[in-house]
Design a protein around this motif. Structure first.
Motif, PDB file in Angstrom:
ATOM      1  N   ALA A 147       0.847  -1.202   0.000  1.00 11.17           N
ATOM      2  CA  ALA A 147       0.000   0.000   0.000  1.00 11.17           C
ATOM      3  C   ALA A 147       0.873   1.239   0.000  1.00 11.17           C
ATOM      4  CB  ALA A 147      -0.924   0.002   1.214  1.00 11.17           C
ATOM      5  N   TRP A 148       0.317   2.321  -0.518  1.00 12.76           N
ATOM      6  CA  TRP A 148       1.089   3.562  -0.600  1.00 12.76           C
ATOM      7  C   TRP A 148       0.164   4.772  -0.467  1.00 12.76           C
ATOM      8  CZ3 TRP A 148      -0.505   0.764  -4.800  1.00 12.76           C
ATOM      9  CH2 TRP A 148      -1.255   1.446  -5.749  1.00 12.76           C
ATOM     10  N   MET A 149       0.778   5.901  -0.182  1.00 13.48           N
ATOM     11  CA  MET A 149       0.102   7.195  -0.171  1.00 13.48           C
ATOM     12  C   MET A 149       1.103   8.218  -0.686  1.00 13.48           C
ATOM     13  SD  MET A 149      -2.820   8.478   1.969  1.00 13.48           S
ATOM     14  CE  MET A 149      -3.643  10.032   1.638  1.00 13.48           C
ATOM     15  N   GLN A 150       0.653   9.055  -1.630  1.00  9.00           N
ATOM     16  CA  GLN A 150       1.538  10.045  -2.224  1.00  9.00           C
ATOM     17  C   GLN A 150       0.847  11.397  -2.312  1.00  9.00           C
ATOM     18  OE1 GLN A 150       3.103   9.061  -6.065  1.00  9.00           O
ATOM     19  NE2 GLN A 150       3.776   7.008  -5.485  1.00  9.00           N
ATOM     20  N   TYR A 151       1.650  12.440  -2.154  1.00  9.82           N
ATOM     21  CA  TYR A 151       1.204  13.773  -2.548  1.00  9.82           C
ATOM     22  C   TYR A 151       1.999  14.110  -3.796  1.00  9.82           C
ATOM     23  CZ  TYR A 151      -0.243  18.620  -2.473  1.00  9.82           C
ATOM     24  OH  TYR A 151      -0.790  19.825  -2.823  1.00  9.82           O
ATOM     25  N   ARG A 152       1.317  14.170  -4.931  1.00 10.01           N
ATOM     26  CA  ARG A 152       1.980  14.291  -6.227  1.00 10.01           C
ATOM     27  C   ARG A 152       1.919  15.722  -6.752  1.00 10.01           C
ATOM     28  NH1 ARG A 152       2.627   9.428  -8.888  1.00 10.01           N
ATOM     29  NH2 ARG A 152       2.613  10.518 -10.884  1.00 10.01           N
ATOM     30  N   ARG A 153       3.054  16.198  -7.220  1.00 12.04           N
ATOM     31  CA  ARG A 153       3.115  17.483  -7.913  1.00 12.04           C
ATOM     32  C   ARG A 153       3.509  17.210  -9.357  1.00 12.04           C
ATOM     33  NH1 ARG A 153       2.870  21.957  -4.780  1.00 12.04           N
ATOM     34  NH2 ARG A 153       3.195  21.735  -2.538  1.00 12.04           N
ATOM     35  N   ASN A 154       2.619  17.512 -10.279  1.00 11.73           N
ATOM     36  CA  ASN A 154       2.840  17.214 -11.682  1.00 11.73           C
ATOM     37  C   ASN A 154       3.554  18.357 -12.399  1.00 11.73           C
ATOM     38  OD1 ASN A 154       1.418  14.733 -11.375  1.00 11.73           O
ATOM     39  ND2 ASN A 154      -0.508  15.870 -11.483  1.00 11.73           N
ATOM     40  N   PRO A 155       4.209  18.073 -13.522  1.00  9.74           N
ATOM     41  CA  PRO A 155       4.944  19.111 -14.257  1.00  9.74           C
ATOM     42  C   PRO A 155       4.084  20.293 -14.683  1.00  9.74           C
ATOM     43  CG  PRO A 155       5.577  16.930 -15.032  1.00  9.74           C
ATOM     44  CD  PRO A 155       4.417  16.738 -14.113  1.00  9.74           C
ATOM     45  N   ASP A 156       2.782  20.051 -14.888  1.00 12.29           N
ATOM     46  CA  ASP A 156       1.910  21.145 -15.326  1.00 12.29           C
ATOM     47  C   ASP A 156       1.452  22.027 -14.160  1.00 12.29           C
ATOM     48  OD1 ASP A 156       0.176  19.484 -14.014  1.00 12.29           O
ATOM     49  OD2 ASP A 156      -1.168  19.149 -15.716  1.00 12.29           O
ATOM     50  N   GLY A 157       1.956  21.751 -12.965  1.00  5.52           N
ATOM     51  CA  GLY A 157       1.613  22.579 -11.807  1.00  5.52           C
ATOM     52  C   GLY A 157       0.461  22.052 -10.982  1.00  5.52           C
ATOM     53  N   THR A 158      -0.253  21.041 -11.471  1.00 12.25           N
ATOM     54  CA  THR A 158      -1.360  20.473 -10.712  1.00 12.25           C
ATOM     55  C   THR A 158      -0.827  19.533  -9.634  1.00 12.25           C
ATOM     56  OG1 THR A 158      -1.595  18.620 -12.262  1.00 12.25           O
ATOM     57  CG2 THR A 158      -2.905  20.615 -12.686  1.00 12.25           C
ATOM     58  N   ALA A 159      -1.662  19.264  -8.657  1.00 18.84           N
ATOM     59  CA  ALA A 159      -1.266  18.372  -7.563  1.00 18.84           C
ATOM     60  C   ALA A 159      -2.472  17.534  -7.147  1.00 18.84           C
ATOM     61  CB  ALA A 159      -0.750  19.186  -6.380  1.00 18.84           C
ATOM     62  N   MET A 160      -2.208  16.412  -6.485  1.00 22.11           N
ATOM     63  CA  MET A 160      -3.296  15.585  -5.969  1.00 22.11           C
ATOM     64  C   MET A 160      -2.733  14.583  -4.972  1.00 22.11           C
ATOM     65  SD  MET A 160      -4.193  12.741  -8.871  1.00 22.11           S
ATOM     66  CE  MET A 160      -3.001  11.495  -9.377  1.00 22.11           C
ATOM     67  N   TRP A 161      -3.621  14.049  -4.142  1.00 26.23           N
ATOM     68  CA  TRP A 161      -3.305  12.922  -3.286  1.00 26.23           C
ATOM     69  C   TRP A 161      -3.597  11.658  -4.080  1.00 26.23           C
ATOM     70  CZ3 TRP A 161      -1.099  13.735   1.382  1.00 26.23           C
ATOM     71  CH2 TRP A 161      -1.274  14.981   1.984  1.00 26.23           C
ATOM     72  N   TRP A 162      -2.657  10.717  -4.079  1.00 32.77           N
ATOM     73  CA  TRP A 162      -2.848   9.450  -4.791  1.00 32.77           C
ATOM     74  C   TRP A 162      -2.485   8.318  -3.852  1.00 32.77           C
ATOM     75  CZ3 TRP A 162       0.893   6.129  -7.742  1.00 32.77           C
ATOM     76  CH2 TRP A 162       0.214   5.162  -8.526  1.00 32.77           C
ATOM     77  N   THR A 163      -3.364   7.324  -3.757  1.00 33.96           N
ATOM     78  CA  THR A 163      -3.169   6.250  -2.788  1.00 33.96           C
ATOM     79  C   THR A 163      -3.757   4.959  -3.333  1.00 33.96           C
ATOM     80  OG1 THR A 163      -3.609   5.574  -0.494  1.00 33.96           O
ATOM     81  CG2 THR A 163      -5.323   6.830  -1.598  1.00 33.96           C
ATOM     82  N   GLY A 164      -3.480   3.859  -2.660  1.00 35.21           N
ATOM     83  CA  GLY A 164      -4.041   2.591  -3.089  1.00 35.21           C
ATOM     84  C   GLY A 164      -3.262   1.421  -2.542  1.00 35.21           C
ATOM     85  N   ALA A 165      -3.585   0.228  -3.066  1.00 41.09           N
ATOM     86  CA  ALA A 165      -2.916  -1.002  -2.651  1.00 41.09           C
ATOM     87  C   ALA A 165      -2.925  -1.971  -3.821  1.00 41.09           C
ATOM     88  CB  ALA A 165      -3.621  -1.619  -1.444  1.00 41.09           C
ATOM     89  N   GLN A 166      -1.903  -2.792  -3.903  1.00 40.28           N
ATOM     90  CA  GLN A 166      -1.808  -3.755  -5.007  1.00 40.28           C
ATOM     91  C   GLN A 166      -0.921  -4.921  -4.590  1.00 40.28           C
ATOM     92  OE1 GLN A 166       0.352  -2.844  -8.876  1.00 40.28           O
ATOM     93  NE2 GLN A 166      -1.771  -2.753  -9.574  1.00 40.28           N
TER      94      GLN A 166
END
Length: 267
Positions: A147-166
């Motif tokens: 499982a993971w949790m990320q705070y992502r900052r994309n090159p276009d300046g947008t951001a989001m929380w991304w999480t899940g399990a696999q």
């Protein structure tokens, strides 16, 4: 020696086989009513159509929770309307996101915010998740790497929380939250995501995965009902307490304004 049967069980009631599953993030979706019944007991309106997807609305109509398994990819959508304190926000969680983890977020929607500043990473670090920077992203990974949790900052300046399990077979789920999702909600979610406690699934509803551990348990239907009812009763009690506090709150501010207006009129 034979075990003495608890007298609270109904006559002829048969135990059913269930499984405790760990880690919880790979336990599969579970019973949607774990989320919906708690919200209903907390005063939310059930606006679902018969035979259609789940659709619930908060008492003040500012937040909506939906679950739709009939479309692809399907899953949970939680949408918050913009208000004076924050902008519009949303969260999307896959169908296999365990309801116990989803409820971390949705239960928090029914409670007042804590006075303490939220910290999304604290519950993960307390359970020995590995946190680090990866380029522009801040990442937390569970000790078993499922499982993971990320705070992502994309090159276009947008951001989001991304999480899940696999698992290693590719089975699992993902979720993402818009960056302005209230932090206390994201923390409530991460708390349940990181919890080491197993969750229960009935026979036939346990995912086939080499990454999970299971323990077989025999459960009476009356026991399941008691556990479920305790959760609903807690929601009703908390809702009653909040509503009672609002109804008994003195309106000193209104009276002060009225007195001030009266003084100006006499002049």
């Amino acid at each position: 020696m034979k075990k003495k049967q608890w007298q609270g069980w109904g006559p002829g009631e048969q135990a059913e086989q269930h499984y405790l599953v760990q880690p919880r993030a790979l336990a599969g979706g579970g019973d949607v009513r774990h989320v919906s019944e708690f919200l209903r007991a907390s005063g939310w309106r059930d606006k679902s159509k018969t035979g259609g997807p789940l659709f619930m609305e908060s008492p003040d109509r500012t937040v909506r929770v939906a679950y739709d398994p009939y479309v692809l990819p399907g899953g949970w959508t939680i949408h918050g309307r913009a208000d004076g304190a924050s902008g519009e926000w949303s969260a999307h969680l896959g169908r296999q996101a365990p309801v116990e983890i989803v409820a971390g977020l949705t239960d928090a929607l029914t409670r007042p915010r804590s006075a303490h500043a939220p910290n999304v990473w604290a519950p993960l670090q307390e359970q020995n998740w590995h946190t680090r920077f990866e380029g522009e992203h801040y990442v937390a990974t569970s000790p078993d790497s499922t499982a993971w949790m990320q705070y992502r900052r994309n090159p276009d300046g947008t951001a989001m929380w991304w999480t899940g399990a696999q698992d290693k077979q590719g089975n699992g789920w993902t979720a993402h939250f818009t960056p302005n999702t209230p932090m206390h909600l994201v923390q409530a979610f991460s708390t349940e995501l990181a919890s080491p406690d197993p969750v229960m699934r009935p026979r036939g509803r346990v995912p086939h995965s080499a990454q999970i551990r299971t323990w077989s348990v025999s459960v009476k239907p009356s026991q399941l009902s008691t556990w479920q009812q305790a959760r609903i009763t807690a929601a009703r009690a908390a809702t009653w307490a909040r509503n009672s506090a609002r109804s008994t709150r003195p309106r000193t501010t209104a009276r002060a304004h009225a007195a001030g207006d009266s003084t100006r009129t006499r002049r």
